[in-house]
Design a protein around this motif. Sequence first.
Motif, PDB file in Angstrom:
ATOM      1  N   GLU A 440      15.085  20.441  23.612  1.00  0.00           N
ATOM      2  CA  GLU A 440      16.139  19.708  22.904  1.00  0.00           C
ATOM      3  C   GLU A 440      17.246  20.653  22.444  1.00  0.00           C
ATOM      4  O   GLU A 440      18.433  20.324  22.528  1.00  0.00           O
ATOM      5  CB  GLU A 440      15.551  18.959  21.711  1.00  0.00           C
ATOM      6  CG  GLU A 440      14.697  17.759  22.094  1.00  0.00           C
ATOM      7  CD  GLU A 440      14.107  17.058  20.887  1.00  0.00           C
ATOM      8  OE1 GLU A 440      14.237  17.596  19.764  1.00  0.00           O
ATOM      9  OE2 GLU A 440      13.532  15.958  21.057  1.00  0.00           O
ATOM     10  N   LYS A 441      16.865  21.831  21.945  1.00  0.00           N
ATOM     11  CA  LYS A 441      17.878  22.797  21.511  1.00  0.00           C
ATOM     12  C   LYS A 441      18.715  23.254  22.693  1.00  0.00           C
ATOM     13  O   LYS A 441      19.943  23.350  22.606  1.00  0.00           O
ATOM     14  CB  LYS A 441      17.226  23.994  20.834  1.00  0.00           C
ATOM     15  CG  LYS A 441      18.239  25.042  20.383  1.00  0.00           C
ATOM     16  CD  LYS A 441      17.585  26.340  19.928  1.00  0.00           C
ATOM     17  CE  LYS A 441      16.907  26.188  18.592  1.00  0.00           C
ATOM     18  NZ  LYS A 441      16.500  27.516  18.038  1.00  0.00           N
ATOM     19  N   LYS A 442      18.054  23.559  23.795  1.00  0.00           N
ATOM     20  CA  LYS A 442      18.782  23.986  24.993  1.00  0.00           C
ATOM     21  C   LYS A 442      19.777  22.919  25.427  1.00  0.00           C
ATOM     22  O   LYS A 442      20.955  23.215  25.708  1.00  0.00           O
ATOM     23  CB  LYS A 442      17.785  24.293  26.107  1.00  0.00           C
ATOM     24  CG  LYS A 442      18.395  24.785  27.416  1.00  0.00           C
ATOM     25  CD  LYS A 442      18.639  23.667  28.430  1.00  0.00           C
ATOM     26  CE  LYS A 442      17.337  22.979  28.808  1.00  0.00           C
ATOM     27  NZ  LYS A 442      17.579  21.883  29.783  1.00  0.00           N
ATOM     28  N   ASP A 443      19.323  21.670  25.470  1.00  0.00           N
ATOM     29  CA  ASP A 443      20.198  20.569  25.895  1.00  0.00           C
ATOM     30  C   ASP A 443      21.380  20.415  24.945  1.00  0.00           C
ATOM     31  O   ASP A 443      22.515  20.141  25.370  1.00  0.00           O
ATOM     32  CB  ASP A 443      19.406  19.266  25.966  1.00  0.00           C
ATOM     33  CG  ASP A 443      18.405  19.242  27.113  1.00  0.00           C
ATOM     34  OD1 ASP A 443      18.554  20.061  28.042  1.00  0.00           O
ATOM     35  OD2 ASP A 443      17.482  18.410  27.079  1.00  0.00           O
ATOM     36  N   MET A 444      21.121  20.581  23.645  1.00  0.00           N
ATOM     37  CA  MET A 444      22.180  20.449  22.647  1.00  0.00           C
ATOM     38  C   MET A 444      23.254  21.512  22.830  1.00  0.00           C
ATOM     39  O   MET A 444      24.448  21.225  22.798  1.00  0.00           O
ATOM     40  CB  MET A 444      21.575  20.525  21.245  1.00  0.00           C
ATOM     41  CG  MET A 444      22.583  20.352  20.110  1.00  0.00           C
ATOM     42  SD  MET A 444      23.218  21.932  19.493  1.00  0.00           S
ATOM     43  CE  MET A 444      21.771  22.536  18.605  1.00  0.00           C
ATOM     44  N   VAL A 445      22.847  22.761  23.070  1.00  0.00           N
ATOM     45  CA  VAL A 445      23.801  23.865  23.231  1.00  0.00           C
ATOM     46  C   VAL A 445      24.597  23.700  24.521  1.00  0.00           C
ATOM     47  O   VAL A 445      25.814  23.924  24.551  1.00  0.00           O
ATOM     48  CB  VAL A 445      23.076  25.222  23.199  1.00  0.00           C
ATOM     49  CG1 VAL A 445      24.027  26.346  23.582  1.00  0.00           C
ATOM     50  CG2 VAL A 445      22.498  25.459  21.800  1.00  0.00           C
ATOM     51  N   VAL A 446      23.922  23.303  25.612  1.00  0.00           N
ATOM     52  CA  VAL A 446      24.612  23.096  26.875  1.00  0.00           C
ATOM     53  C   VAL A 446      25.665  22.000  26.738  1.00  0.00           C
ATOM     54  O   VAL A 446      26.810  22.128  27.221  1.00  0.00           O
ATOM     55  CB  VAL A 446      23.606  22.742  28.000  1.00  0.00           C
ATOM     56  CG1 VAL A 446      24.333  22.305  29.260  1.00  0.00           C
ATOM     57  CG2 VAL A 446      22.721  23.942  28.297  1.00  0.00           C
ATOM     58  N   LYS A 447      25.306  20.933  26.032  1.00  0.00           N
ATOM     59  CA  LYS A 447      26.247  19.833  25.826  1.00  0.00           C
ATOM     60  C   LYS A 447      27.417  20.273  24.952  1.00  0.00           C
ATOM     61  O   LYS A 447      28.572  19.919  25.189  1.00  0.00           O
ATOM     62  CB  LYS A 447      25.530  18.655  25.185  1.00  0.00           C
ATOM     63  CG  LYS A 447      26.412  17.420  24.986  1.00  0.00           C
ATOM     64  CD  LYS A 447      25.615  16.268  24.408  1.00  0.00           C
ATOM     65  CE  LYS A 447      26.511  15.050  24.203  1.00  0.00           C
ATOM     66  NZ  LYS A 447      25.737  13.909  23.621  1.00  0.00           N
ATOM     67  N   LEU A 448      27.107  21.071  23.912  1.00  0.00           N
ATOM     68  CA  LEU A 448      28.125  21.532  22.992  1.00  0.00           C
ATOM     69  C   LEU A 448      29.134  22.440  23.686  1.00  0.00           C
ATOM     70  O   LEU A 448      30.361  22.289  23.515  1.00  0.00           O
ATOM     71  CB  LEU A 448      27.473  22.288  21.829  1.00  0.00           C
ATOM     72  CG  LEU A 448      28.405  22.881  20.774  1.00  0.00           C
ATOM     73  CD1 LEU A 448      29.105  21.769  20.004  1.00  0.00           C
ATOM     74  CD2 LEU A 448      27.634  23.793  19.829  1.00  0.00           C
ATOM     75  N   ILE A 449      28.645  23.377  24.479  1.00  0.00           N
ATOM     76  CA  ILE A 449      29.538  24.329  25.137  1.00  0.00           C
ATOM     77  C   ILE A 449      30.226  23.689  26.329  1.00  0.00           C
ATOM     78  O   ILE A 449      31.396  23.962  26.627  1.00  0.00           O
ATOM     79  CB  ILE A 449      28.751  25.585  25.568  1.00  0.00           C
ATOM     80  CG1 ILE A 449      28.199  26.293  24.321  1.00  0.00           C
ATOM     81  CG2 ILE A 449      29.620  26.529  26.374  1.00  0.00           C
ATOM     82  CD1 ILE A 449      27.299  27.461  24.627  1.00  0.00           C
ATOM     83  N   GLY A 450      29.498  22.806  27.041  1.00  0.00           N
ATOM     84  CA  GLY A 450      30.064  22.139  28.200  1.00  0.00           C
ATOM     85  C   GLY A 450      29.845  22.927  29.455  1.00  0.00           C
ATOM     86  O   GLY A 450      30.062  24.142  29.488  1.00  0.00           O
ATOM     87  N   LYS A 451      29.381  22.232  30.491  1.00  0.00           N
ATOM     88  CA  LYS A 451      29.091  22.908  31.757  1.00  0.00           C
ATOM     89  C   LYS A 451      30.246  22.734  32.718  1.00  0.00           C
ATOM     90  O   LYS A 451      30.753  21.649  32.883  1.00  0.00           O
ATOM     91  CB  LYS A 451      27.793  22.326  32.367  1.00  0.00           C
ATOM     92  CG  LYS A 451      27.324  23.066  33.584  1.00  0.00           C
ATOM     93  CD  LYS A 451      25.998  22.543  34.028  1.00  0.00           C
ATOM     94  CE  LYS A 451      25.513  23.293  35.275  1.00  0.00           C
ATOM     95  NZ  LYS A 451      24.200  22.810  35.750  1.00  0.00           N
TER      96      LYS A 451
END
Length: 451
Positions: A440-451
């Motif tokens: 969940e943390k990984k997904d949150m950071v990826v979403k926050l930074i944007g791929k």
Amino acid sequence: MDIEGFVRRNIGHMDEESLRSILAERIREFKDIGTERSLRMADAVIYEVRNTLGTDGMDDGLREIISYPVAGVGMGEMGVGSRGEGDFFVHRKIADIVSSTQTGAFINPEAQDDGGVVRTDTARGEVYITTAVDGIHSRLSEYPFLGGFHVTRAALRDVCVMGSRPVALISDLHLADDGDVGKLFDFTAGVAAVSELVDVPLVAGSTLRVGGDMVLGDRLVSAVGAIGVSGTPPTARKRAEPGDVVLLTEGSGGGTITTAAIYHGLFDVVWETLDVNFIRASGAIMEAGLLEVIHAMTDVTNGGLRGDAHEISSTTGVGLEFDAEAVRSMVNPRVLEMLEDLEIDPLGVSIDSLMIIAPEDVSHDIMGAVEDAGVPIAEVGRVTDSGVPILMRDGEMEELRPLFREAAYTQIKKMVGDETPQDFDEMKRKVEEAARRAIEKKDMVVKLIGK
């Protein structure tokens, strides 16, 4: 000694003056310094740790980032690194985190294979790049050359069993603050010895202190990685089929057997482990053009045959049937003598054999190629459709189950034991929850930074 960890554990349970005094005393056990300087060092550590605990003004997102999902289960009590049931469970959870990413690896840790593989296109066609990394055996910190030698073999093995030709090595070297610099050189010499023997260059690395200024002592913690390439798909475990035969090369052990020998005072056994037969055997198979007919290869390392057979069956759905005497004949005689004298189960420790699973009609060609390279090999079993690994011994059938930890091969391991904890199911639940929160943390950071 981890002085930061000592302060973190005690800062809320001990008055600060007592904590300061005890920590300064511990520091003087390692450092040849006076009382005043040791107290100043203690003050600095306490100051830094105290600052990390003051998160009142921090927003919830950052607090989530800098904290980790506490499982409430320790590495030792879960058996992580001990090549048994607990270790396998944690590695599957790590694989879940990796497989939750959208990066398109050809083989990722979810397959529980020896190495990972990516596929890339070149002007000459598809190329498969295999990578693997292994850590030095923890009890070989005082024997850096042997640690470097065996961890390098381990990383190369993991590349070779994927049907990939090793082309490069990398080294990650960590020595604690009080460690003698000579350890760095001795470890590197061990890595370089294998590099030269198998003609695979050591091309890069990193050298750091364990924990920087916060870990006192001379513990060596290091790893070696290997990179390989192939023009054909790797020999992943999932290709094993009922009716295949199982071949095994003679194993003389690596870091585990070396550790058992040294800490039981049986130093002559160490000589038996110093070879590169595994890499020569796999190289002979590649040179003979036999990779394409082999369905799977692996090294007998993860908790011995018990662990590897269980992992193959659990990830492929096939069964494996082994002949006990045939397996026994493929353990180096001096190593086998030591294991039996010390009452260590040869099936429960890493003996570093090459296990090959292939159709019966090509088994003689494979054995011939390996024997021509000077490495003993024998047929030790078959693949079945039972879904479970079994051992046939004196006409009796025994299911090969991994222990909670690998067979105890030192006195301290015998004291720790290999019994499955009564609350193992609850421990697994807690570990699984921690892994879920990490995803969940990984997904949150990826979403926050944007791929």
